[in-house]
Design a protein around this motif. Structure first.
Motif, PDB file in Angstrom:
ATOM      1  N   LYS A  56       0.811  -1.229   0.000  1.00  0.00           N
ATOM      2  CA  LYS A  56       0.000   0.000   0.000  1.00  0.00           C
ATOM      3  C   LYS A  56       0.837   1.268   0.000  1.00  0.00           C
ATOM      4  CE  LYS A  56      -3.291   0.881   2.812  1.00  0.00           C
ATOM      5  NZ  LYS A  56      -4.683   1.205   2.514  1.00  0.00           N
ATOM      6  N   SER A 106      -7.824  -0.786   4.439  1.00  0.00           N
ATOM      7  CA  SER A 106      -8.526  -0.730   3.158  1.00  0.00           C
ATOM      8  C   SER A 106      -7.531  -1.051   2.030  1.00  0.00           C
ATOM      9  CB  SER A 106      -9.143   0.651   2.967  1.00  0.00           C
ATOM     10  OG  SER A 106      -8.184   1.658   3.259  1.00  0.00           O
ATOM     11  N   ARG A 154       2.059   2.324   2.715  1.00  0.00           N
ATOM     12  CA  ARG A 154       1.443   2.928   3.904  1.00  0.00           C
ATOM     13  C   ARG A 154       2.520   3.339   4.890  1.00  0.00           C
ATOM     14  NH1 ARG A 154      -3.846   2.105   6.198  1.00  0.00           N
ATOM     15  NH2 ARG A 154      -3.992   2.052   8.463  1.00  0.00           N
ATOM     16  N   ASN A 156      -6.497   0.019  -0.823  1.00  0.00           N
ATOM     17  CA  ASN A 156      -6.097   1.065  -1.781  1.00  0.00           C
ATOM     18  C   ASN A 156      -4.628   1.404  -1.574  1.00  0.00           C
ATOM     19  OD1 ASN A 156      -7.620   2.078   0.744  1.00  0.00           O
ATOM     20  ND2 ASN A 156      -6.129   3.700   0.290  1.00  0.00           N
ATOM     21  N   HIS A 163      -6.022  11.445   3.596  1.00  0.00           N
ATOM     22  CA  HIS A 163      -6.558  10.262   2.922  1.00  0.00           C
ATOM     23  C   HIS A 163      -7.461  10.641   1.764  1.00  0.00           C
ATOM     24  CE1 HIS A 163      -5.332   6.873   5.219  1.00  0.00           C
ATOM     25  NE2 HIS A 163      -5.648   7.448   6.362  1.00  0.00           N
ATOM     26  N   SER A 219     -10.715   4.626  -0.695  1.00  0.00           N
ATOM     27  CA  SER A 219     -10.858   3.189  -0.444  1.00  0.00           C
ATOM     28  C   SER A 219     -11.639   2.536  -1.577  1.00  0.00           C
ATOM     29  CB  SER A 219     -11.593   2.950   0.868  1.00  0.00           C
ATOM     30  OG  SER A 219     -10.817   3.391   1.950  1.00  0.00           O
TER      31      SER A 219
HETATM   32 MG    MG Z   1      -7.699   3.204   4.638  1.00  0.00          MG
END
Ligand code: MG
Ligand code: TXA
Length: 335
Positions: free
Chosen positions: A42, A129, A44, A131, A221, A137
């Motif tokens: 991700k 999520s 992330r 994405n 986000h 998302s």
């Molecule tokens: Mg998320």
């Protein structure tokens, strides 16, 4: 199908699966290496923890050392469903899941595919999520593919998700509870069950500069590539008038304008805009369900600016407003 996907999880792989809210990107929650792959896929930030998905109350006791009585009563009423509770983390859950925090976020999703997958794995599934970090998302398998193709092992396609925005995240304690992320289980319902419930100050203002109670708060986000602005106001007539004026100004200055609005407002807009119509303005559940796909489609049309209509903050409306404001980087116009 679920059997094969569970085997991939068992061997440390990543599986995208549907829940009732949005698609999740799952790994075996007890396998730290697998969990770390989620963050890589991700892109992330490593300090933003993920949610642990369970399929039984027994699993709640496995992942947490102690659940406040009030929280247990609450989830007995509302699970399976779009509600995530933050509780003390047990040793069995590797620190990477919680980004090093002593707490863990847990939920039991109301989707047969998700529950079936957790059951076949026989342990909880850690999943944010599905994405790329910073994108809306995904609410269907194509959107997962668009973001994560090439970096994950399996995508389970079970059509569109039912709700469309992520679960409500709440920290429950005996005297007061705090909503860390508004979602489909609204403030009104939580107050009925819990009495005093606060909404974390960062949620609606966005100007909050304190220490984030939930790491996800500090990231922008749900963001489209284009600039975005949300037009808000309690009086519908004034709000629409303001939307039309704003759009016309942007068009006059030569910008390509995208609009994310209700059916009623769409009828009043000039023909030259890129239009995504959400739903009749009173149907907030439909607005929520269509919101992220609409944002993604608008983004693909590549406008210079997106003008979005704000919605009333009741019920799931608080979640819709929170996502719209975040997507706009908190650029809000009050009509
Ligand atoms: Mg998320
Ligand atoms: O509906 C949903 O919740 C979806 C589906 C897949 O279940 N999942 C989801 O996960 O939205 P994610 O990772 O995108 O969002 C998790 C949110 C983040 O805002 C994160 O900061 C917060 O939950 N969170 C996770 N663990 C936490 C913790 N220990 N304390 C506070 N906040 C936490």
């Amino acid at each position: 199908m679920l059997q094969e996907a569970a085997a991939v999880l068992k061997s440390g792989g990543l599986v995208a699966f549907p829940t009732e809210t949005v698609y999740g990107l799952g790994a075996d929650a007890f396998n730290e290496d697998a969990v770390l792959k989620i963050f890589a896929a991700k892109k992330r930030p490593p300090d933003n923890p993920v949610i642990v998905h369970i399929s039984s109350m027994g699993m709640l006791d496995e992942v947490s050392t102690s659940v406040p009585q009030k929280a247990e009563k609450l989830v007995r009423e509302l699970w399976p469903g779009p509600l995530t509770i933050v509780v003390p983390r047990s040793r069995k859950v590797p620190p990477a899941v919680s980004a090093g925090l002593e707490t863990v976020a847990v939920r039991m999703p109301a989707h047969n595919v998700a529950l079936g997958l957790i059951n076949r794995l026989g342990s909880p599934i850690a999943a944010p999520s599905a994405n790329l970090s910073g994108r809306p998302s995904p609410t269907n398998a194509m959107e997962v593919y668009e973001d994560l193709n090439g970096s994950i092992d399996v995508i389970i396609d079970a059509g569109e998700t039912f709700i469309g925005v992520e679960s409500t995240v709440i920290q429950v304690s005996e005297n007061k509870s705090v909503i860390l992320r508004p979602g489909p289980i609204p403030l009104e319902i939580l107050r009925k069950h819990l009495g005093e419930v606060e909404v974390h100050p960062s949620i609606l203002s966005g100007g909050f500069e304190g220490v984030p109670a939930s790491p996800g708060m500090k990231y922008r986000h749900y963001a489209p590539r284009a600039d975005m602005i949300v037009v808000e106001g309690d009086d519908y007539e004034r709000k629409t008038t303001r939307i039309v004026e704003t759009v016309e100004e942007y068009l006059k200055s030569g910008l390509r304008v995208g609009c994310l609005v209700s059916e009623e407002t769409a009828r009043r807009l000039p023909k030259r805009v890129m239009l995504e119509v959400l739903a009749p303005r009173a149907r907030l559940n439909l607005v929520a369900r269509r919101l992220y796909s609409a944002l993604r489609r608008l983004d693909r049309m590549n406008p210079d600016i997106i003008v979005a209509e704000g919605f009333p903050e009741q019920g799931i409306g608080m979640a819709i407003q929170n996502r719209l404001r975040k997507a706009a980087g908190y650029r809000v116009l009050k009509a």
